[in-house]
Design a protein around this motif. Structure first.
Motif, PDB file in Angstrom:
ATOM      1  N   GLN A 172     -15.179   3.909 -16.634  1.00  0.00           N
ATOM      2  CA  GLN A 172     -15.241   3.712 -18.343  1.00  0.00           C
ATOM      3  C   GLN A 172     -14.346   2.340 -18.689  1.00  0.00           C
ATOM      4  O   GLN A 172     -13.217   2.653 -18.635  1.00  0.00           O
ATOM      5  CB  GLN A 172     -14.895   4.813 -18.886  1.00  0.00           C
ATOM      6  CG  GLN A 172     -15.848   6.000 -18.526  1.00  0.00           C
ATOM      7  CD  GLN A 172     -15.498   7.350 -19.219  1.00  0.00           C
ATOM      8  OE1 GLN A 172     -14.606   7.888 -18.462  1.00  0.00           O
ATOM      9  NE2 GLN A 172     -15.549   7.679 -20.428  1.00  0.00           N
ATOM     10  N   PRO A 173     -14.879   1.207 -18.824  1.00  0.00           N
ATOM     11  CA  PRO A 173     -14.002   0.025 -19.160  1.00  0.00           C
ATOM     12  C   PRO A 173     -12.982   0.166 -20.209  1.00  0.00           C
ATOM     13  O   PRO A 173     -13.178   0.886 -21.199  1.00  0.00           O
ATOM     14  CB  PRO A 173     -14.816  -0.989 -19.518  1.00  0.00           C
ATOM     15  CG  PRO A 173     -16.096  -0.731 -18.845  1.00  0.00           C
ATOM     16  CD  PRO A 173     -16.195   0.911 -18.882  1.00  0.00           C
ATOM     17  N   VAL A 174     -11.589  -0.267 -19.685  1.00  0.00           N
ATOM     18  CA  VAL A 174     -10.441  -0.140 -20.937  1.00  0.00           C
ATOM     19  C   VAL A 174     -10.133  -1.400 -21.260  1.00  0.00           C
ATOM     20  O   VAL A 174      -9.693  -2.379 -20.375  1.00  0.00           O
ATOM     21  CB  VAL A 174      -9.263   0.711 -20.277  1.00  0.00           C
ATOM     22  CG1 VAL A 174      -8.298   0.789 -21.042  1.00  0.00           C
ATOM     23  CG2 VAL A 174     -10.017   2.068 -19.696  1.00  0.00           C
ATOM     24  N   TYR A 175     -10.340  -1.703 -22.510  1.00  0.00           N
ATOM     25  CA  TYR A 175      -9.685  -2.881 -23.204  1.00  0.00           C
ATOM     26  C   TYR A 175      -8.729  -2.719 -24.172  1.00  0.00           C
ATOM     27  O   TYR A 175      -8.854  -1.848 -24.764  1.00  0.00           O
ATOM     28  CB  TYR A 175     -10.904  -3.844 -23.887  1.00  0.00           C
ATOM     29  CG  TYR A 175     -11.996  -4.427 -22.847  1.00  0.00           C
ATOM     30  CD1 TYR A 175     -11.649  -5.665 -22.233  1.00  0.00           C
ATOM     31  CD2 TYR A 175     -12.894  -3.686 -22.453  1.00  0.00           C
ATOM     32  CE1 TYR A 175     -12.698  -6.109 -21.560  1.00  0.00           C
ATOM     33  CE2 TYR A 175     -13.975  -4.056 -21.436  1.00  0.00           C
ATOM     34  CZ  TYR A 175     -13.579  -5.480 -20.749  1.00  0.00           C
ATOM     35  OH  TYR A 175     -14.509  -5.903 -20.085  1.00  0.00           O
ATOM     36  N   LEU A 176      -7.571  -3.613 -23.968  1.00  0.00           N
ATOM     37  CA  LEU A 176      -6.483  -3.223 -24.959  1.00  0.00           C
ATOM     38  C   LEU A 176      -6.450  -4.532 -26.049  1.00  0.00           C
ATOM     39  O   LEU A 176      -6.898  -5.499 -25.490  1.00  0.00           O
ATOM     40  CB  LEU A 176      -5.086  -3.581 -24.043  1.00  0.00           C
ATOM     41  CG  LEU A 176      -5.049  -2.379 -23.255  1.00  0.00           C
ATOM     42  CD1 LEU A 176      -3.441  -2.442 -22.597  1.00  0.00           C
ATOM     43  CD2 LEU A 176      -5.082  -0.922 -23.822  1.00  0.00           C
ATOM     44  N   ASP A 177      -6.406  -4.247 -27.356  1.00  0.00           N
ATOM     45  CA  ASP A 177      -6.202  -5.072 -28.433  1.00  0.00           C
ATOM     46  C   ASP A 177      -4.885  -5.434 -28.363  1.00  0.00           C
ATOM     47  O   ASP A 177      -3.966  -4.780 -28.752  1.00  0.00           O
ATOM     48  CB  ASP A 177      -6.732  -4.457 -29.722  1.00  0.00           C
ATOM     49  CG  ASP A 177      -6.440  -5.270 -30.777  1.00  0.00           C
ATOM     50  OD1 ASP A 177      -6.323  -6.471 -30.802  1.00  0.00           O
ATOM     51  OD2 ASP A 177      -6.806  -4.774 -31.878  1.00  0.00           O
ATOM     52  N   ASP A 207       0.838  -1.130   0.069  1.00  0.00           N
ATOM     53  CA  ASP A 207      -0.057  -0.134   0.115  1.00  0.00           C
ATOM     54  C   ASP A 207       0.866   1.396  -0.098  1.00  0.00           C
ATOM     55  O   ASP A 207       0.434   2.434   0.457  1.00  0.00           O
ATOM     56  CB  ASP A 207      -1.282   0.054   1.266  1.00  0.00           C
ATOM     57  CG  ASP A 207      -2.161   0.744   0.846  1.00  0.00           C
ATOM     58  OD1 ASP A 207      -2.567   1.083  -0.318  1.00  0.00           O
ATOM     59  OD2 ASP A 207      -3.010   1.173   1.591  1.00  0.00           O
ATOM     60  N   PHE A 208       1.924   1.183  -0.806  1.00  0.00           N
ATOM     61  CA  PHE A 208       2.726   2.495  -0.863  1.00  0.00           C
ATOM     62  C   PHE A 208       2.242   3.234  -2.123  1.00  0.00           C
ATOM     63  O   PHE A 208       2.579   4.439  -2.289  1.00  0.00           O
ATOM     64  CB  PHE A 208       4.427   2.239  -0.924  1.00  0.00           C
ATOM     65  CG  PHE A 208       5.074   1.779   0.203  1.00  0.00           C
ATOM     66  CD1 PHE A 208       5.631   3.022   1.050  1.00  0.00           C
ATOM     67  CD2 PHE A 208       5.062   0.568   0.960  1.00  0.00           C
ATOM     68  CE1 PHE A 208       6.375   2.674   2.297  1.00  0.00           C
ATOM     69  CE2 PHE A 208       5.732   0.339   2.075  1.00  0.00           C
ATOM     70  CZ  PHE A 208       6.233   1.536   2.937  1.00  0.00           C
ATOM     71  N   ALA A 209       1.812   2.549  -2.837  1.00  0.00           N
ATOM     72  CA  ALA A 209       1.130   3.268  -4.135  1.00  0.00           C
ATOM     73  C   ALA A 209       0.009   2.503  -4.681  1.00  0.00           C
ATOM     74  O   ALA A 209      -0.085   1.261  -4.384  1.00  0.00           O
ATOM     75  CB  ALA A 209       2.124   3.586  -5.094  1.00  0.00           C
ATOM     76  N   ILE A 210      -0.560   2.762  -5.887  1.00  0.00           N
ATOM     77  CA  ILE A 210      -1.637   1.856  -6.502  1.00  0.00           C
ATOM     78  C   ILE A 210      -0.914   1.852  -8.068  1.00  0.00           C
ATOM     79  O   ILE A 210      -0.300   2.599  -8.375  1.00  0.00           O
ATOM     80  CB  ILE A 210      -2.853   2.486  -6.269  1.00  0.00           C
ATOM     81  CG1 ILE A 210      -3.057   3.829  -7.341  1.00  0.00           C
ATOM     82  CG2 ILE A 210      -3.446   2.361  -4.999  1.00  0.00           C
ATOM     83  CD1 ILE A 210      -4.846   4.092  -7.105  1.00  0.00           C
ATOM     84  N   THR A 211      -1.503   1.090  -8.889  1.00  0.00           N
ATOM     85  CA  THR A 211      -1.159   0.822 -10.324  1.00  0.00           C
ATOM     86  C   THR A 211      -2.359   0.603 -11.137  1.00  0.00           C
ATOM     87  O   THR A 211      -3.469   0.317 -10.469  1.00  0.00           O
ATOM     88  CB  THR A 211       0.094   0.075 -10.282  1.00  0.00           C
ATOM     89  OG1 THR A 211       0.644   0.328 -11.790  1.00  0.00           O
ATOM     90  CG2 THR A 211      -0.469  -1.245 -10.167  1.00  0.00           C
ATOM     91  N   ALA A 212      -2.024   0.432 -12.469  1.00  0.00           N
ATOM     92  CA  ALA A 212      -3.111  -0.053 -13.456  1.00  0.00           C
ATOM     93  C   ALA A 212      -2.342  -0.975 -14.187  1.00  0.00           C
ATOM     94  O   ALA A 212      -1.214  -1.059 -14.720  1.00  0.00           O
ATOM     95  CB  ALA A 212      -3.658   1.135 -14.230  1.00  0.00           C
ATOM     96  N   LEU A 213      -3.026  -2.307 -14.273  1.00  0.00           N
ATOM     97  CA  LEU A 213      -2.213  -3.494 -14.768  1.00  0.00           C
ATOM     98  C   LEU A 213      -3.469  -4.371 -15.668  1.00  0.00           C
ATOM     99  O   LEU A 213      -4.447  -4.186 -15.517  1.00  0.00           O
ATOM    100  CB  LEU A 213      -1.723  -4.591 -13.954  1.00  0.00           C
ATOM    101  CG  LEU A 213      -0.565  -4.245 -12.936  1.00  0.00           C
ATOM    102  CD1 LEU A 213      -0.183  -4.870 -11.920  1.00  0.00           C
ATOM    103  CD2 LEU A 213       0.652  -3.615 -13.821  1.00  0.00           C
ATOM    104  N   LEU A 214      -3.012  -5.084 -16.412  1.00  0.00           N
ATOM    105  CA  LEU A 214      -3.757  -6.126 -17.179  1.00  0.00           C
ATOM    106  C   LEU A 214      -4.489  -6.997 -15.994  1.00  0.00           C
ATOM    107  O   LEU A 214      -3.930  -7.426 -15.125  1.00  0.00           O
ATOM    108  CB  LEU A 214      -3.410  -7.059 -18.134  1.00  0.00           C
ATOM    109  CG  LEU A 214      -2.612  -6.290 -19.314  1.00  0.00           C
ATOM    110  CD1 LEU A 214      -1.906  -7.254 -20.178  1.00  0.00           C
ATOM    111  CD2 LEU A 214      -3.594  -5.411 -20.091  1.00  0.00           C
TER     112      LEU A 214
END
Length: 290
Positions: free
Chosen positions: A258-263, A234-241
């Motif tokens: 707003q969902p994010v999908y990667l191709d 809990d020192f930071a958060i992130t965004a991952l698959l």
């Protein structure tokens, strides 16, 4: 011009030093100097600025370098194609993989392919999407797994999977109780992020530009285990698959409002030659993804 001259020219351009270039070419330095002078004489153009320690390309040299690399890559492709017509295989697949996909999606694929084709060699290069694109264009990789967006015209891509990008926090973080998170709430937190060039970071930068948000990046690293440990503590958060959180304990994944999908796609050079090994690997990956 001949292939030998172009090979010498490219090596000198890459090393910037006659001594190092001659050593790597396994020829005498005077022989290299004579070959370069002969090439300049034939073209009636200066290709290098010379000083005591380093040589640098002239404007004319930079233009020739682009063409010379393309010619040498095409010669290599032609040699591979002719060898395969004699019943031989290249025997190696050089693949570029981003960290998350390399860690959580591709290990089973790679092991399954090696089991089916035990005589073929797999060389895996871990890199971000931007670096993989450059290495494909430079002929350093045969195939690459990339985010299928803003792809140069000189590359060909084929869709493999869609994967959701989610906010990832430690289980004790207040956001862990939410079903979704807005971009504005996400960016109020300190972040741990991959460096520039990875699709993970491209996603963050694109959202910030689109919504005029300023990220608070507390940690920046390409080491995925370090990112996970920082988030768990809990020192930071992130965004991952999302696939990462399905295999890791102590983390909570929250979809964005707003969902994010990667191709995710497999890519190769448009004018490059794909060996038997490369084509076999592509078919194996596509079957697995289906």
């Amino acid at each position: 011009m001949d292939i030998r001259q172009l090979t010498y020219f490219v090596k000198l351009a890459e090393t910037g030093n006659f001594t190092r270039a001659a050593e790597q070419l396994h020829i005498a330095q005077p022989a290299l100097s004579i070959a370069i002078k002969k090439l300049e004489s034939q073209l009636e153009l200066p290709l290098f600025h010379r000083n005591d320690r380093k040589v640098m390309l002239t404007h004319e040299g930079n233009i020739l370098l682009e063409h010379a690399r393309l010619i040498l890559r095409q010669m290599e492709d032609a040699n591979i194609a002719m060898a395969e017509l004699r019943g031989l295989e290249k025997g190696e697949v050089r693949l570029g993989l981003p960290s998350m996909l390399g860690s959580y999606f591709f290990p089973d694929i790679l092991m399954g392919f090696k089991s089916q084709y035990p005589n073929l060699k797999l060389t895996i290069v871990e890199a971000g999407t931007q670096s993989i694109r450059k290495m494909l264009l430079n002929g350093e990789l045969d195939l690459g797994i990339i985010h299928n967006a803003d792809v140069p015209d000189s590359l060909v891509t084929e869709h493999l999977i869609n994967s959701q990008m989610v906010a990832v926090v430690g289980e004790g973080n207040p956001l862990a109780k939410q079903k979704t998170v807005s971009f504005s709430d996400f960016f109020k937190n300190e972040l741990v992020m991959f460096k520039q060039g990875y699709f993970h970071r491209e996603f963050i930068d694109d959202v910030c530009r689109q919504y005029q948000l300023i990220p608070q990046i507390a940690f920046e690293t390409n080491l995925l285990p370090m990112i996970l440990k920082i988030v768990r503590n809990d020192f930071a958060i992130t965004a991952l698959l999302e696939m990462v959180t399905q295999h890791e304990q102590g983390l909570s994944a929250i979809p964005f409002q707003q969902p994010v999908y990667l191709d995710i796609a497999i890519a190769w050079r448009k004018n490059g030659y794909l060996s038997v090994a490369d084509r076999a690997f592509m078919e194996f990956v596509k079957q697995h993804c289906q």
